[in-house]
Design a protein around this motif. Sequence first.
Motif: not given
Length: 233
Positions: A172-175, A206-207, A211-213, A217-219
Amino acid sequence: MPAIETGGEDGDAVQVAVRMRIFNGREKSVNASRIVRMEVLEKGSKTYVCDPDTQEERDFKYDFSFQSHSETEPGIGEYATQDTVMQTLGIPVLNAALEGRNVSLFAYGQTGAGKSFSMLGKVGVPELEGIIPRTCKEIFRRIAAEENPLITQTVDIQVVEVYCEMVNDLLADRKNWPANGHKPRLTPKDGYVVDTIKKPCMNYDDIGSAMGFADKNRSVGSHALNPESSRAH
């Protein structure tokens, strides 16, 4: 290095592996010395650690010991590639999961130990890919090989991180992340679950896209041992 929990009847419920990585740049710059060697036994393995001051050596028993430090140095154990780790750890976990067992495989260790390399590796470089991308490809290979027309198989991906005791949805988008994260809930069938995005995947691409997205996003945080260290689990 990964620990495996399968709850199976054919072996121990929990198996533990340890892996020795190559020296990083900092260790090379200070001319670090290797003090670990490994030995594969008929059943299980041993990892030996030598005290650099006294030269006294102690041994520790594990289910698996992977020597990935050097392909050429003699006497430190047989060299283990990413494929070695996949065949030894990844395939048994995948087989158990497809048989309907509850399984988990996780990597544990200090920052810079090589956890991400074992689990993810370098995606897009086939010989350096880790357990996760190799497992995903194997799932779709087995789906493609299924010849029974009465069997329908679907694949979904869900990616979350645990950061500061909060569960965040990496798809999900961080916002749009809840201020206090997603709350796990206990279900009779699946145990603890979180209501985060599940994306259907028709193929490995698709995976890879998901995973790229998620990876972006990860911290993460930078420090001396790893400039892109994950700050979450």
